[in-house]
Design a protein around this motif. Structure first.
Motif, short mmCIF file in Angstrom:
data_model
loop_
_atom_site.label_atom_id
_atom_site.label_comp_id
_atom_site.label_asym_id
_atom_site.label_seq_id
_atom_site.Cartn_x
_atom_site.Cartn_y
_atom_site.Cartn_z
N ARG A 240 -5.49 -0.71 -7.96
CA ARG A 240 -4.60 0.43 -7.73
C ARG A 240 -5.39 1.60 -7.17
O ARG A 240 -6.41 2.01 -7.73
CB ARG A 240 -3.90 0.84 -9.04
CG ARG A 240 -2.89 1.97 -8.85
CD ARG A 240 -2.27 2.37 -10.17
NE ARG A 240 -1.38 1.36 -10.68
CZ ARG A 240 -0.10 1.21 -10.30
NH1 ARG A 240 0.40 2.02 -9.37
NH2 ARG A 240 0.65 0.27 -10.83
N LEU A 241 -4.90 2.14 -6.05
CA LEU A 241 -5.52 3.30 -5.44
C LEU A 241 -5.07 4.57 -6.16
O LEU A 241 -4.22 4.53 -7.07
CB LEU A 241 -5.13 3.37 -3.96
CG LEU A 241 -5.50 2.15 -3.12
CD1 LEU A 241 -4.90 2.28 -1.72
CD2 LEU A 241 -7.01 1.98 -3.04
N ALA A 242 -5.61 5.70 -5.75
CA ALA A 242 -5.25 6.97 -6.39
C ALA A 242 -3.78 7.31 -6.19
O ALA A 242 -3.18 8.04 -6.98
CB ALA A 242 -6.13 8.10 -5.85
N GLY A 243 -3.18 6.78 -5.12
CA GLY A 243 -1.76 7.02 -4.86
C GLY A 243 -1.32 6.19 -3.68
O GLY A 243 -2.14 5.60 -2.97
N LEU B 255 0.83 -1.20 0.00
CA LEU B 255 0.00 0.00 0.00
C LEU B 255 0.86 1.25 0.00
O LEU B 255 0.56 2.24 -0.67
CB LEU B 255 -0.92 0.00 1.21
CG LEU B 255 -2.11 -0.95 1.19
CD1 LEU B 255 -2.77 -1.01 2.56
CD2 LEU B 255 -3.13 -0.52 0.14
N ALA B 256 1.94 1.20 0.78
CA ALA B 256 2.80 2.38 0.93
C ALA B 256 3.71 2.59 -0.27
O ALA B 256 3.98 3.74 -0.66
CB ALA B 256 3.64 2.23 2.20
N ASP B 257 4.20 1.52 -0.86
CA ASP B 257 5.18 1.65 -1.93
C ASP B 257 4.53 1.72 -3.32
O ASP B 257 5.03 2.39 -4.22
CB ASP B 257 6.16 0.48 -1.90
CG ASP B 257 6.97 0.43 -0.61
OD1 ASP B 257 7.04 1.47 0.07
OD2 ASP B 257 7.49 -0.65 -0.27
N GLU B 258 3.42 0.97 -3.49
CA GLU B 258 2.82 0.86 -4.82
C GLU B 258 1.40 1.42 -4.88
O GLU B 258 0.87 1.62 -5.99
CB GLU B 258 2.77 -0.61 -5.26
CG GLU B 258 4.12 -1.31 -5.26
CD GLU B 258 3.98 -2.79 -5.56
OE1 GLU B 258 2.97 -3.18 -6.21
OE2 GLU B 258 4.85 -3.56 -5.14
N GLY B 259 0.77 1.65 -3.73
CA GLY B 259 -0.62 2.09 -3.74
C GLY B 259 -1.56 1.03 -4.26
O GLY B 259 -2.58 1.34 -4.91
N ARG B 260 -1.26 -0.24 -3.97
CA ARG B 260 -2.10 -1.35 -4.45
C ARG B 260 -2.66 -2.15 -3.28
O ARG B 260 -1.96 -2.41 -2.29
CB ARG B 260 -1.29 -2.30 -5.35
CG ARG B 260 -0.98 -1.76 -6.73
CD ARG B 260 -0.26 -2.82 -7.56
NE ARG B 260 0.08 -2.34 -8.88
CZ ARG B 260 -0.74 -2.40 -9.93
NH1 ARG B 260 -1.95 -2.91 -9.80
NH2 ARG B 260 -0.34 -1.95 -11.10
N LEU B 261 -3.92 -2.57 -3.43
CA LEU B 261 -4.52 -3.49 -2.48
C LEU B 261 -4.05 -4.91 -2.79
O LEU B 261 -3.44 -5.17 -3.85
CB LEU B 261 -6.05 -3.42 -2.57
CG LEU B 261 -6.70 -2.07 -2.25
CD1 LEU B 261 -8.20 -2.15 -2.49
CD2 LEU B 261 -6.40 -1.66 -0.82
#
Length: 283
Positions: free
Chosen positions: A146-149, A135-141
């Motif tokens: 993919r999250l907004a950032g 989540l912190a490095d890629e913004g992915r669940l």
């Protein structure tokens, strides 16, 4: 950067653990937090489902704590949540400004008062750490969405120094460091000799070069308090009772070359924190 992260980097971190209330009234917890905010404490760590009991949501309490000027570090227990619930709480925590997390296994549900409770986790601690780092490095669940950032999280975990040999402790720490932990909190440091031996061994092996180590202690008020603590699984308090003993051990741990900070776990003795912080800082 949070105050917690700044203090961790400066190797002067001092935090204390706050237990959410058993009901929906946050008054007592907020009163404690306001008192703590008046001392030289870097953050309050909000623990998660202590003793496998239903308590106020840590995310909700963290939101309420924003009005106390006390920075919040959130514990994330994986025994009582699956990965969907873990990530939902992380999104909520980030939205209210929480940036520092401690992944914990959580107490066994069989220790709690509800005989029908069952474990919900599908993540082990190291996997949960890796999930936070994704989540912190890629913004992915975990699903790949993919999250907004990226989410600006710093993640740690806990380790019990009394479980197995020092070599086994080192291997467990390395596994969590490889999963992406920024820091590890060592639990079970109860006396000067044991603490010094463990920390010296970790320093000699170069562990603090790979992951920041935070020592933690449970101050013990008196014999009656020790009996209460004995009913909390996995909790071992400072061997000698009283504020002076806790302060002495705390100063040793905070100034040891292997540590980046000290975490106080004043379970059932929250009033001990302000004088203890003053005594430890006065080194």
């Amino acid at each position: 950067m949070s105050r917690f992260a700044d203090a961790l980097a400066a190797r002067t971190l001092l935090s204390a653990e706050l237990t959410p209330p058993l009901g929906a009234d946050p008054t007592a917890a907020l009163d404690v937090a306001r008192t703590w905010a008046g001392c030289d404490l870097d953050a309050a760590q909000v623990n998660d489902h202590l003793c496998a009991r239903v308590r106020m949501s840590g995310v909700a309490l963290a939101a309420l704590l924003r009005g106390t000027r006390l920075e919040t570090v959130l514990h994330v227990g994986v025994r009582h949540r699956n990965r969907i619930a873990v990530q939902a709480d992380l999104l909520g925590a980030h939205a209210i400004g929480v940036r520092d997390l401690v992944v914990v296994p959580g107490h066994d549900v069989r220790l709690g008062p509800d005989p029908h409770a069952r474990e919900a986790r599908d993540l082990k601690t190291s996997a949960a750490i890796a999930l936070v780092r994704r989540l912190a490095d890629e913004g992915r669940l975990s699903s790949g969405y993919r999250l907004a950032g990226p989410l600006r999280f710093r993640v740690g975990a806990v380790e019990a120094v009394g479980r197995g040999s020092t070599d086994e402790l080192r291997r467990r720490i390395e596994a969590k460091a490889q999963a992406g932990a920024h820091f590890l909190q060592l639990q079970g440091l109860t006396d000067d000799d044991r603490a010094t031996a463990v920390l010296d061994a970790l320093w000699a092996d170069g562990v603090p070069e790979r992951v920041a180590l935070v020592a933690s202690i449970v101050p013990v008020r008196d014999a009656a308090h020790r009996a209460q603590l004995a009913r909390i699984p996995g909790v071992a308090g400072v061997d000698a009772e009283g504020p002076a003993a806790a302060a002495e051990l705390g100063r040793l741990l905070l100034t040891h070359r292997a540590t980046s900070g000290l975490h106080l776990r004043p379970l059932l003795w929250e009033d001990a924190v302000p004088p203890l912080v003053a005594a430890v800082r006065a080194r």
